[in-house]
Every structure is written in structure tokens, then in C-alpha cells.
Write a protein that holds these residues in place. Sequence first.
Motif, PDB file in Angstrom:
ATOM      1  N   ILE A 290       0.850  -1.192   0.000  1.00 33.15           N
ATOM      2  CA  ILE A 290       0.000   0.000   0.000  1.00 33.15           C
ATOM      3  C   ILE A 290       0.885   1.241   0.000  1.00 33.15           C
ATOM      4  CG2 ILE A 290      -1.923  -1.112   1.230  1.00 33.15           C
ATOM      5  CD1 ILE A 290      -0.968   0.333   3.761  1.00 33.15           C
ATOM      6  N   ARG A 291       0.285   2.349  -0.396  1.00 30.20           N
ATOM      7  CA  ARG A 291       0.906   3.659  -0.218  1.00 30.20           C
ATOM      8  C   ARG A 291       0.074   4.422   0.814  1.00 30.20           C
ATOM      9  NH1 ARG A 291       0.570   6.306  -5.776  1.00 30.20           N
ATOM     10  NH2 ARG A 291      -1.259   4.924  -5.954  1.00 30.20           N
ATOM     11  N   LEU A 293      -0.721   8.142   2.778  1.00 30.98           N
ATOM     12  CA  LEU A 293      -0.591   9.580   2.991  1.00 30.98           C
ATOM     13  C   LEU A 293      -0.672   9.824   4.492  1.00 30.98           C
ATOM     14  CD1 LEU A 293      -2.899  11.039   0.173  1.00 30.98           C
ATOM     15  CD2 LEU A 293      -0.399  11.040   0.236  1.00 30.98           C
ATOM     16  N   ASN A 317       6.480   2.269  -2.502  1.00 30.22           N
ATOM     17  CA  ASN A 317       6.201   3.306  -3.506  1.00 30.22           C
ATOM     18  C   ASN A 317       5.702   2.735  -4.832  1.00 30.22           C
ATOM     19  OD1 ASN A 317       7.074   5.441  -1.786  1.00 30.22           O
ATOM     20  ND2 ASN A 317       9.210   4.939  -2.265  1.00 30.22           N
ATOM     21  N   THR A 319       3.509   2.184  -7.737  1.00 28.69           N
ATOM     22  CA  THR A 319       2.405   3.017  -8.252  1.00 28.69           C
ATOM     23  C   THR A 319       1.113   2.233  -8.399  1.00 28.69           C
ATOM     24  OG1 THR A 319       3.141   2.540 -10.515  1.00 28.69           O
ATOM     25  CG2 THR A 319       3.994   4.554  -9.465  1.00 28.69           C
ATOM     26  N   GLN A 323      -3.613   3.629  -2.677  1.00 27.64           N
ATOM     27  CA  GLN A 323      -3.186   4.733  -1.813  1.00 27.64           C
ATOM     28  C   GLN A 323      -4.242   4.984  -0.746  1.00 27.64           C
ATOM     29  OE1 GLN A 323      -0.893   8.304  -3.163  1.00 27.64           O
ATOM     30  NE2 GLN A 323      -2.828   9.347  -2.762  1.00 27.64           N
ATOM     31  N   GLU A 325      -5.275   7.135   2.912  1.00 23.13           N
ATOM     32  CA  GLU A 325      -5.000   8.289   3.758  1.00 23.13           C
ATOM     33  C   GLU A 325      -5.181   7.905   5.212  1.00 23.13           C
ATOM     34  OE1 GLU A 325      -6.249  12.998   4.342  1.00 23.13           O
ATOM     35  OE2 GLU A 325      -7.367  11.725   2.937  1.00 23.13           O
ATOM     36  N   GLY A 355      -9.304   4.738   1.349  1.00 23.36           N
ATOM     37  CA  GLY A 355      -8.894   4.941  -0.036  1.00 23.36           C
ATOM     38  C   GLY A 355      -9.971   4.403  -0.952  1.00 23.36           C
TER      39      GLY A 355
END
Length: 396
Positions: A290-291, A293, A317, A319, A323, A325, A355
Motif C-alpha cells: 500500500i501507499r 498519505l 512506492n 504506483t 493509496q 489516507e 482509499g
Amino acid sequence: MATGASFASKVITYTASSNVSQEDANNTAIAGVAKQISSQVRATQTLTKEETTSGKKSNLTENFYATSQVTSNLKIKGITITPVKTDKGFKATATLDLDEFTADIQFQMSAARTQIAELEAKLSKSIDERQYAQGIDALQNANRKIDEYQQLVSRLASVYPVNEAHQLKHHIPELEAKLLEKLSQIRIEGPSETFTLSKSEMPPWNVTVFDNVGPVSNFPLVAKQGFQVLLERRTQTDGTATFNLRKVNFEKGPYEIIVEPNFTPELLEATGLRQKLAFSYQVSDTRYSIRILCHETAPLCNAIEKALAKKSIYVDNETTAPQLELKVNSTEEKALKISDNMTRYTYNVDVALKGKGISFIASARETGKSANDATVKAIGKLDFGPLQKQLSPSHP
């Protein structure tokens, strides 16, 4: 092999010949001096058979200890070896100055007594302060020094009357028994959860060492897998040591980690510390990426990453990774003042990761010395299993 001996005042000489080498003649001459010392002692002295109060018996022999290799013109503790010119073979004369010999031994004995007394004081202090690793080190060094002292007394008894003045008085056996009794009360506590790994690296986990008083600092620990040593650590002031293992078994088992005191097998047996902390983990071919924020403080972001890794969810990272939060909300519930300099805070902590197609919310309650400390502890208690299910490809 021709030999000869003579006495003059407090000097003993012995001459020996050899057809082998000069070294053989030298050593034979020393042996001749030793025999003369032994004969003289039997005629004029009564040897004391026990010189310490430690409960250990001393085997006082009537031999002169010449354990070092000697060469021509080399003087060792009062012995001088002098090669003698001869037409055939080799010849040497050994001369022993008894005053110099006994003075050197008694100087070493005095130094050993001082060192043993210092180690005894260090051992006693270590037990009182519950610094068991330092105590073990002092005990082992003290026992070695006691053995050295016994050898010195035995050597002195070869040429000098040994009496009560040469007895070594100490309390090492009593302190050793006290140390072993303290160590027998040690217990080790570690993670109760089962980790699921998707690679040969474990998320950090803690081990805490206690005795009958409380957490123990500076206690040596070792983590093993089978016969392989993975990591050695010492506990901090709160009795906790953190293990971050990066090369555990993954392709094949055993899938078990052992943590035990980092002592010799003999000491583990003597103290009853053979009871090890053992816990298992599972392996999985599934790795979730996962990414995140994260707008929180660095300690909170790191705490989230560590907690996620326990469920094979890793922040990277890529892509293609979803993503999410992160939002963390900490609400103080109460504050308990323990002393003028210490207050403990209890917080309710809510964590949300959201997300596209993913919504995870969890809560925990924890106490710490600050809001940040309590929040980090609460995050470590959260179960991210439901998030793992949402990240699974089979999740609708």
C-alpha cells in the motif's frame, strides 16, 4: 646423562648434561633444582593442605612449577640457566635464589588477594543493584583469581612454610549462592501474538525481563532459531529489549524463535534458566503493498508501518499499490499523577485508513507518559486483519 647438585646459603644449583639438545640440558637442570627443593622441604617443613576458607581443597604438592620453556641465559622467578661449555653434548647449570623466588610468589599472592577483594565487592554490589550480567562477570573472574592463588600457595609451599597467614579469606561461595538464587527467579515475557510473514523479515517485537522485584535492566538476551544465533540484545532501563530479525527461516522451518539469557550452558543449568521463551510464526506467499498519505508525526507514521507489517501489509512506492489516507485521533480520558515528576495519561485512540474501495477504522485504549507515547502503544495493539481482507484480490 651426568648430573650434580650443591647448596650454598639460600641458593640451589644443579648441573645437568644431555646428548639431545641444549634445551634438554636446561630443562633437566631445572628438574634437578626441583628435586632438591622437594628434598629440602620434606626434611625441614610441614606443608599445609588447605589454604582458603572457600570450601575448596588445595592439592599442595612438593613440586617446583617450571611450566615455561626456558632458553640459555633466561632468568625466570629467581632461576638462572647458564650453558656450560663442553667438548661433547650439551651442559647447563640451573641456579635458584630462594629469597627472590619466594618474594616474587608472595608479591603475586598479595596482588591476587587485592584483586579478589575488589571482585568480591563488585559482585556484592551487582547483586544489590540487580545488575546480574556484571555480577556473573565478577564471579567468573573471582573464581579464576582464587584458582591462581591456590596455585601460588602450592608453589610457595615447595620452598617455604605455609601457615594460616597464607589462608585466603573471602565470601565468594556465599555470594555465588545468592546470585544463583536471584537468577533462578528471572522470567522472560514476550509477544503473545502470532506473526504472519510474507518474507524472511519479522516486524519488531519486544521481550521484557523480570525478577522478583520488577523489570531488570542490562540483562543479556539472545534470539535463536535452531542452532543459529539471530541477534544478541540487552534490556534497557525498563527491562525491555527490542528484536528486529531480518533473516528468519522462510522457505522451510522450523518457524519458531527462541529467546533465552545469553549465558554459558553451564550457568543456564546451574540457575535453572533453561526455561526459554519460545513463540511461533506463520509464513504466507501473499504480500500486500500500500501507499500511505501520513500527515501525523514521524513516530506515529512509523508505528503504523510496524503494526501493518505484522499482517504482511507493507508500505512502499509501487504506483500500482492502493493509496490510503491515514488519520489518527487521540482523546485524553484521564491523567493520573504518580509523583511530582511523573504523570500517566490514558488516551482513546482512533485510527482510520481510507482509499478507493477501502475503509478501515479501529480503536484502542492505552496509557503512557505522554499523548504520543500512549498513541504509539495503542497503535501497536490494533488488529489490521480486516484491512488485510479488504486488500485481498478475492475481496469483492
